[in-house]
Design an enzyme around this catalytic site. Structure first.
Site, mmCIF file in Angstrom:
data_model
loop_
_atom_site.group_PDB
_atom_site.id
_atom_site.type_symbol
_atom_site.label_atom_id
_atom_site.label_comp_id
_atom_site.label_asym_id
_atom_site.label_seq_id
_atom_site.Cartn_x
_atom_site.Cartn_y
_atom_site.Cartn_z
ATOM 1 N N LYS A 4 39.741 38.913 39.982
ATOM 2 C CA LYS A 4 38.992 40.057 39.486
ATOM 3 C C LYS A 4 37.532 39.653 39.386
ATOM 4 C CE LYS A 4 36.842 42.653 36.303
ATOM 5 N NZ LYS A 4 35.736 42.330 35.356
ATOM 6 N N GLY A 7 31.157 42.840 36.686
ATOM 7 C CA GLY A 7 30.305 42.584 35.526
ATOM 8 C C GLY A 7 28.919 42.101 35.891
ATOM 9 N N GLY A 39 30.423 47.763 36.658
ATOM 10 C CA GLY A 39 29.728 48.380 35.537
ATOM 11 C C GLY A 39 28.239 48.586 35.745
ATOM 12 N N ASP A 151 39.935 44.948 34.748
ATOM 13 C CA ASP A 151 40.832 43.880 34.290
ATOM 14 C C ASP A 151 42.279 44.375 34.305
ATOM 15 O OD1 ASP A 151 38.763 42.092 33.857
ATOM 16 O OD2 ASP A 151 38.517 42.646 31.757
ATOM 17 N N LYS A 209 39.578 40.605 27.239
ATOM 18 C CA LYS A 209 39.900 39.711 28.361
ATOM 19 C C LYS A 209 41.251 39.046 28.137
ATOM 20 C CE LYS A 209 36.057 40.078 30.748
ATOM 21 N NZ LYS A 209 36.072 40.714 32.071
#
Length: 249
Positions: A4, A7, A39, A151, A209
Protein backbone atom coordinates in the site's frame (compact mmCIF):
# COMPACT_ATOMS: atom_id res chain seq x y z
CA UNK A 1 2.86 -9.49 -1.73
CA UNK A 2 0.68 -6.39 -1.42
CA UNK A 3 2.18 -2.92 -1.04
CA UNK A 4 0.00 0.00 0.00
CA UNK A 5 1.52 3.26 -1.17
CA UNK A 6 0.24 6.79 -0.69
CA UNK A 7 0.11 9.74 1.64
CA UNK A 8 2.83 12.32 2.05
CA UNK A 9 5.41 10.40 -0.01
CA UNK A 10 3.34 11.17 -3.09
CA UNK A 11 3.83 14.91 -2.65
CA UNK A 12 7.43 14.54 -3.82
CA UNK A 13 7.50 13.42 -7.47
CA UNK A 14 11.16 12.34 -7.30
CA UNK A 15 10.53 10.19 -4.22
CA UNK A 16 7.41 8.74 -5.86
CA UNK A 17 9.46 7.69 -8.88
CA UNK A 18 12.18 6.25 -6.66
CA UNK A 19 9.58 4.11 -4.86
CA UNK A 20 8.14 3.07 -8.25
CA UNK A 21 11.58 1.82 -9.29
CA UNK A 22 11.92 -0.06 -6.00
CA UNK A 23 8.52 -1.66 -6.58
CA UNK A 24 9.63 -2.74 -10.06
CA UNK A 25 12.80 -4.26 -8.58
CA UNK A 26 10.91 -6.00 -5.76
CA UNK A 27 8.57 -7.83 -8.13
CA UNK A 28 11.56 -9.75 -9.50
CA UNK A 29 11.54 -11.50 -6.12
CA UNK A 30 7.83 -11.42 -5.24
CA UNK A 31 4.67 -11.24 -7.38
CA UNK A 32 3.35 -7.81 -6.45
CA UNK A 33 0.04 -5.97 -6.19
CA UNK A 34 0.25 -2.22 -5.50
CA UNK A 35 -2.66 -0.47 -3.79
CA UNK A 36 -2.58 3.31 -3.68
CA UNK A 37 -4.39 6.19 -2.08
CA UNK A 38 -3.82 9.77 -3.03
CA UNK A 39 -4.86 12.13 -0.25
CA UNK A 40 -2.68 15.08 -1.34
CA UNK A 41 -3.80 14.74 -4.97
CA UNK A 42 -7.46 14.52 -3.95
CA UNK A 43 -7.10 17.51 -1.63
CA UNK A 44 -5.61 19.63 -4.39
CA UNK A 45 -8.36 18.80 -6.86
CA UNK A 46 -11.13 19.42 -4.33
CA UNK A 47 -9.65 22.80 -3.42
CA UNK A 48 -9.46 23.80 -7.08
CA UNK A 49 -13.21 23.24 -7.30
CA UNK A 50 -14.05 24.96 -4.03
CA UNK A 51 -15.12 21.75 -2.29
CA UNK A 52 -14.38 21.66 1.42
CA UNK A 53 -12.80 18.57 3.03
CA UNK A 54 -14.26 17.14 6.21
CA UNK A 55 -13.20 14.03 8.09
CA UNK A 56 -15.12 11.84 10.55
CA UNK A 57 -13.23 9.13 12.47
CA UNK A 58 -10.35 9.54 10.02
CA UNK A 59 -12.52 8.97 6.93
CA UNK A 60 -13.19 11.63 4.31
CA UNK A 61 -16.83 12.69 4.14
CA UNK A 62 -17.66 12.09 0.47
CA UNK A 63 -20.56 13.89 -1.18
CA UNK A 64 -21.64 12.82 -4.69
CA UNK A 65 -19.82 15.91 -6.04
CA UNK A 66 -16.64 15.04 -4.14
CA UNK A 67 -16.89 11.40 -5.30
CA UNK A 68 -16.71 12.52 -8.94
CA UNK A 69 -13.56 14.53 -8.23
CA UNK A 70 -11.97 11.73 -6.18
CA UNK A 71 -12.61 9.17 -8.91
CA UNK A 72 -11.12 11.47 -11.56
CA UNK A 73 -8.05 12.36 -9.48
CA UNK A 74 -7.32 8.76 -8.46
CA UNK A 75 -7.89 7.53 -12.02
CA UNK A 76 -5.21 9.87 -13.36
CA UNK A 77 -2.79 9.02 -10.55
CA UNK A 78 -3.50 5.32 -11.11
CA UNK A 79 -2.29 5.52 -14.71
CA UNK A 80 0.75 7.63 -13.80
CA UNK A 81 1.88 5.13 -11.15
CA UNK A 82 1.34 2.21 -13.53
CA UNK A 83 3.56 3.92 -16.12
CA UNK A 84 6.27 4.70 -13.55
CA UNK A 85 6.35 1.11 -12.26
CA UNK A 86 6.28 -0.39 -15.75
CA UNK A 87 4.77 -3.72 -16.90
CA UNK A 88 1.76 -2.72 -14.82
CA UNK A 89 -1.92 -2.08 -15.38
CA UNK A 90 -4.02 0.43 -13.48
CA UNK A 91 -7.32 -0.82 -12.09
CA UNK A 92 -10.24 0.60 -10.14
CA UNK A 93 -13.27 -1.04 -8.58
CA UNK A 94 -15.31 -0.92 -11.80
CA UNK A 95 -12.85 -3.17 -13.65
CA UNK A 96 -14.43 -6.66 -13.66
CA UNK A 97 -15.97 -5.84 -10.27
CA UNK A 98 -12.50 -5.82 -8.77
CA UNK A 99 -13.68 -4.11 -5.58
CA UNK A 100 -17.32 -4.39 -4.51
CA UNK A 101 -18.43 -2.51 -1.41
CA UNK A 102 -21.48 -1.36 0.47
CA UNK A 103 -22.02 2.16 1.88
CA UNK A 104 -21.18 2.73 5.52
CA UNK A 105 -24.12 5.13 5.56
CA UNK A 106 -24.85 8.16 7.67
CA UNK A 107 -22.83 11.35 7.54
CA UNK A 108 -19.93 9.81 5.57
CA UNK A 109 -21.86 9.83 2.29
CA UNK A 110 -20.25 7.84 -0.55
CA UNK A 111 -17.83 5.97 1.72
CA UNK A 112 -17.96 2.20 1.81
CA UNK A 113 -16.58 -1.04 3.20
CA UNK A 114 -15.28 -3.85 1.03
CA UNK A 115 -17.49 -6.93 0.71
CA UNK A 116 -15.64 -8.74 -2.10
CA UNK A 117 -12.40 -8.67 -4.12
CA UNK A 118 -12.02 -10.22 -7.57
CA UNK A 119 -8.93 -12.19 -6.59
CA UNK A 120 -9.09 -14.28 -9.78
CA UNK A 121 -8.51 -11.18 -11.94
CA UNK A 122 -5.45 -10.26 -9.88
CA UNK A 123 -4.07 -13.80 -10.05
CA UNK A 124 -4.46 -13.91 -13.84
CA UNK A 125 -2.54 -10.66 -14.25
CA UNK A 126 0.20 -11.81 -11.87
CA UNK A 127 0.50 -15.12 -13.72
CA UNK A 128 1.57 -13.31 -16.91
CA UNK A 129 3.98 -10.95 -15.17
CA UNK A 130 1.70 -7.90 -14.99
CA UNK A 131 1.65 -5.84 -11.79
CA UNK A 132 -1.89 -4.75 -10.84
CA UNK A 133 -1.98 -1.17 -9.54
CA UNK A 134 -5.24 -0.72 -7.64
CA UNK A 135 -6.86 2.63 -6.85
CA UNK A 136 -9.13 2.83 -3.80
CA UNK A 137 -12.48 3.37 -5.52
CA UNK A 138 -14.99 0.51 -5.29
CA UNK A 139 -18.48 0.02 -6.71
CA UNK A 140 -21.72 -0.80 -4.96
CA UNK A 141 -24.21 -3.42 -6.19
CA UNK A 142 -25.67 -0.87 -8.64
CA UNK A 143 -22.25 0.03 -10.07
CA UNK A 144 -22.01 3.45 -8.38
CA UNK A 145 -18.59 4.54 -7.08
CA UNK A 146 -17.68 4.43 -3.39
CA UNK A 147 -14.65 5.98 -1.72
CA UNK A 148 -12.67 3.43 0.32
CA UNK A 149 -9.78 3.98 2.72
CA UNK A 150 -6.63 2.74 0.93
CA UNK A 151 -5.34 0.85 3.97
CA UNK A 152 -8.65 -1.01 4.08
CA UNK A 153 -8.40 -1.88 0.38
CA UNK A 154 -4.83 -3.15 0.79
CA UNK A 155 -5.86 -5.33 3.73
CA UNK A 156 -8.84 -6.74 1.82
CA UNK A 157 -6.69 -7.55 -1.23
CA UNK A 158 -4.03 -9.19 0.96
CA UNK A 159 -6.68 -11.27 2.68
CA UNK A 160 -8.30 -12.32 -0.61
CA UNK A 161 -4.93 -13.46 -1.97
CA UNK A 162 -3.65 -14.86 1.33
CA UNK A 163 -0.48 -12.78 1.02
CA UNK A 164 1.47 -10.42 3.27
CA UNK A 165 0.95 -6.67 3.05
CA UNK A 166 3.28 -3.71 3.58
CA UNK A 167 1.73 -0.38 4.54
CA UNK A 168 4.12 2.40 3.50
CA UNK A 169 3.56 5.46 5.67
CA UNK A 170 5.47 8.51 6.92
CA UNK A 171 6.96 6.92 10.06
CA UNK A 172 9.37 4.03 10.53
CA UNK A 173 6.88 1.79 12.32
CA UNK A 174 5.31 1.37 15.76
CA UNK A 175 7.17 2.80 18.77
CA UNK A 176 6.67 1.99 22.43
CA UNK A 177 7.92 5.47 23.36
CA UNK A 178 7.56 7.67 20.28
CA UNK A 179 9.80 9.24 18.96
CA UNK A 180 12.63 7.38 20.77
CA UNK A 181 14.27 5.42 17.89
CA UNK A 182 15.42 2.68 20.27
CA UNK A 183 11.80 1.89 21.11
CA UNK A 184 10.82 0.85 17.58
CA UNK A 185 8.98 -2.49 17.78
CA UNK A 186 10.17 -5.03 15.20
CA UNK A 187 7.28 -7.47 15.62
CA UNK A 188 3.86 -7.40 17.25
CA UNK A 189 1.40 -10.22 17.76
CA UNK A 190 -2.29 -9.50 17.35
CA UNK A 191 -2.68 -9.63 21.14
CA UNK A 192 0.25 -7.27 21.76
CA UNK A 193 -1.14 -4.79 19.22
CA UNK A 194 -4.53 -4.74 20.96
CA UNK A 195 -2.78 -4.27 24.31
CA UNK A 196 -0.73 -1.37 22.90
CA UNK A 197 -3.88 0.42 21.79
CA UNK A 198 -5.59 -0.22 25.14
CA UNK A 199 -2.52 0.95 27.13
CA UNK A 200 -2.04 4.04 24.96
CA UNK A 201 1.50 3.56 23.63
CA UNK A 202 -0.12 2.91 20.26
CA UNK A 203 -2.02 6.13 19.78
CA UNK A 204 -2.98 8.98 17.46
CA UNK A 205 -2.55 8.38 13.75
CA UNK A 206 -0.88 5.01 14.35
CA UNK A 207 -4.13 3.48 15.64
CA UNK A 208 -5.84 3.32 12.21
CA UNK A 209 -2.64 1.85 10.69
CA UNK A 210 -2.50 -0.89 13.32
CA UNK A 211 -6.24 -1.47 13.00
CA UNK A 212 -5.79 -1.86 9.23
CA UNK A 213 -2.98 -4.37 9.87
CA UNK A 214 -5.21 -6.34 12.26
CA UNK A 215 -8.08 -6.27 9.76
CA UNK A 216 -5.74 -7.62 7.06
CA UNK A 217 -4.80 -10.53 9.34
CA UNK A 218 -8.47 -11.16 10.14
CA UNK A 219 -9.22 -11.36 6.42
CA UNK A 220 -6.44 -13.92 5.87
CA UNK A 221 -3.23 -11.97 5.20
CA UNK A 222 -0.04 -13.78 6.21
CA UNK A 223 1.38 -10.68 7.94
CA UNK A 224 1.13 -6.90 7.84
CA UNK A 225 4.17 -4.61 8.02
CA UNK A 226 4.06 -0.89 8.80
CA UNK A 227 7.15 0.89 7.42
CA UNK A 228 8.35 4.24 6.09
CA UNK A 229 7.74 5.18 2.48
CA UNK A 230 9.77 8.37 2.89
CA UNK A 231 13.22 6.84 2.51
CA UNK A 232 14.82 5.04 -0.41
CA UNK A 233 15.70 1.40 0.18
CA UNK A 234 13.23 0.71 2.99
CA UNK A 235 10.80 -1.31 0.86
CA UNK A 236 13.19 -4.17 0.12
CA UNK A 237 14.22 -4.40 3.77
CA UNK A 238 10.59 -4.30 4.92
CA UNK A 239 9.75 -7.15 2.54
CA UNK A 240 12.56 -9.17 4.13
CA UNK A 241 11.33 -8.37 7.66
CA UNK A 242 14.32 -6.10 8.33
CA UNK A 243 12.55 -2.74 8.56
CA UNK A 244 9.34 -1.41 10.04
CA UNK A 245 7.01 -3.22 12.43
CA UNK A 246 5.60 -6.58 11.34
CA UNK A 247 2.21 -7.51 12.81
CA UNK A 248 1.62 -11.26 12.88
CA UNK A 249 -1.28 -13.51 13.95
Amino acid sequence: MIVKYGGNAMKNVELRRTVAHELAALRREHPLVVVHGGGPVIERELERRGLRSEFVRGLRVTTPEAMQVIEMALGQLNKELSYEIGSAVGLMGHDSNLLVAEPLGGELGRVGKIVSVNAELLRKLLSVGITPVVGCVAVDKRGAALNINADTVAGAVAGALGEGVIFLTDVDGVYRHFPDPTSLVEQLSREEAEEGIAEGWIGGGMIPKVRAALDALRRGAAYATIASGMQAGVLKRAAAGQAGTRVVP
